[in-house]
Design an enzyme around this catalytic site. Structure first.
Site, PDB file in Angstrom:
ATOM      1  N   LYS A   1       0.669  -1.196  -0.016  1.00 54.31           N
ATOM      2  CA  LYS A   1       0.082  -0.006   0.053  1.00 54.31           C
ATOM      3  C   LYS A   1       0.936   1.136   0.053  1.00 54.31           C
ATOM      4  O   LYS A   1       0.546   2.089  -0.463  1.00 54.31           O
ATOM      5  CB  LYS A   1      -0.890   0.031   1.358  1.00 54.31           C
TER       6      LYS A   1
ATOM      7  N   LYS B   1      -6.837 -13.660  -8.554  1.00 57.29           N
ATOM      8  CA  LYS B   1      -7.978 -13.968  -7.616  1.00 57.29           C
ATOM      9  C   LYS B   1      -9.129 -12.631  -8.406  1.00 57.29           C
ATOM     10  O   LYS B   1      -8.447 -11.487  -8.530  1.00 57.29           O
ATOM     11  CB  LYS B   1      -7.699 -13.512  -6.384  1.00 57.29           C
TER      12      LYS B   1
ATOM     13  N   LYS C   1     -11.797  -6.602  -5.977  1.00 56.09           N
ATOM     14  CA  LYS C   1     -12.607  -5.457  -6.220  1.00 56.09           C
ATOM     15  C   LYS C   1     -11.825  -4.398  -6.615  1.00 56.09           C
ATOM     16  O   LYS C   1     -12.356  -3.378  -7.013  1.00 56.09           O
ATOM     17  CB  LYS C   1     -13.444  -5.249  -4.993  1.00 56.09           C
TER      18      LYS C   1
END
Ligand code: TRP
Length: 338
Positions: free
Chosen positions: A120, A202, A205
């Site tokens: 991040k 995967k 979102k």
């Protein structure tokens, strides 16, 4: 009476979701559907982690709206507020308070080494704030406040769960047994739902191409269009073989999860059919299953008073347990109490 004995014998389960982007059918199959089952077997806390969400800059109006939308989605999927505790993290101040204490049992070096923090930080290089680094400590506070036995999380959260156990153990060793050490459970099914365009990845979102992701609020046309464009392979056989046929196998997994049929049943059903028909059938099945959830969510969202009441009750139930843990911690560390 029955309720009391249930609470004594049931294990406690804690789970939280950030109210950021729309959830995907991967989240639905991997997390929400099992939450609905687990509410019968565990004493469940389902939190909306809005305090975690602000570690990345959010648009305030959207954060507010997504918080309520997530509550409505939980209810629409079948979470029953009389069976589980649904609440918003910021409504229970104990989370921030315990996180502060736990900070003093956590080393800077440990936090700097967290994979998600590093990822991040790279992604939000202009905003590497203290909250981003402290994220795992807040998550540890979430879990430990409720004497949690089990935490079902995605594999990406494993490191956070392990640091939570380390912090808890450290505290227990210095003082006396205070925190229950939580067990992480890593669901298999949902983790297997892949992106429609890159099936070995995967379904996420936050994927770069939304065409590979089915969101819980996609309408029927969008769902069918996305399935139509899903990658398959150059054969023309509908067979489950994740190694050689990741695209087709992923579609079969999605189909079985939404239809309740087994892989064998699905293979038989589509034997001799073309990929086009198959993809259409998967899309229609998913759209059909989501439609009632979506309309129930919309109905609930129109009744803000009802949702607010559920959140008020959830926060009160959560506060009772959380404040008891917090006051035990304060006593042990020597905070003068009045
Ligand atoms: N970090 C989790 C995620 O992004 C969300 C979360 C916050 C959580 N607090 C938690 C999950 C406590 C489990 C337990 O998926």
């Amino acid at each position: 009476m029955e309720e009391v004995s249930e609470q004594i014998t049931k294990k406690t389960l804690y789970s939280a979701v950030q109210p950021t982007n729309a959830l995907t059918i991967g989240n639905y199959i991997g997390a929400i559907k099992s939450m609905v089952d687990m509410q019968h077997d565990y004493n469940c806390y389902f939190a909306i982690a809005n305090m975690h969400a602000i570690t990345v800059r959010q648009v305030p109006a959207q954060l507010r709206q997504k918080t309520l939308a997530l509550v409505a989605l939980y209810l629409a999927c079948g979470l029953d507020p009389s069976r589980c505790t649904i609440y918003v993290q910021s409504h229970v101040p104990c989370h921030a308070e315990l996180a502060w204490v736990l900070n003093t049992f956590t080393y800077v070096g440990e936090m700097e080494r967290m994979t998600q923090f590093k990822d991040k930080s790279a992604k939000h290089a202009d905003n590497i704030n203290m909250g981003l680094m402290d994220y795992p400590v807040l998550m540890a506070a979430d879990i430990l406040l409720y004497k949690t036995d089990v935490v079902p999380v995605g594999i990406d959260q494993r490191q956070h769960l392990e640091i939570c156990r380390d912090i808890a153990q450290r505290f227990n060793n210095i003082y006396s047994p205070t925190f229950v050490l939580p067990e992480g459970v890593y669901p298999k099914v949902g983790a297997k739902i892949g992106d429609l365009l890159e099936p070995t990845k995967k379904m996420s979102k936050s994927s770069e191409n939304p065409g590979g992701t089915i969101f819980m609020d996609d309408d029927k046309d969008t769902i069918i269009r996305k399935f139509r464009r899903a990658v398959t392979d150059s054969e023309n056989e509908i067979r489950y073989d994740p190694e050689k046929k990741p695209g087709v196998s992923n579609l079969l997994s999605i189909y079985t999860a939404f239809s309740g049929k087994s892989i064998e049943e699905a293979e038989r059903e589509f034997a001799g059919k073309g990929y086009g028909d198959f993809k259409l059938a998967v899309g229609e099945t998913v759209a059909e299953k989501l439609a009632p959830v979506q309309s129930e969510q919309a109905r609930l969202l129109a009744d803000k008073d009802y949702l607010d009441n559920i959140l008020r009750e959830g926060a009160a139930k959560a506060y009772k347990v959380a404040s008891a843990t917090l006051s035990k911690v304060y006593r042990k560390i020597g905070f003068y109490q009045i």
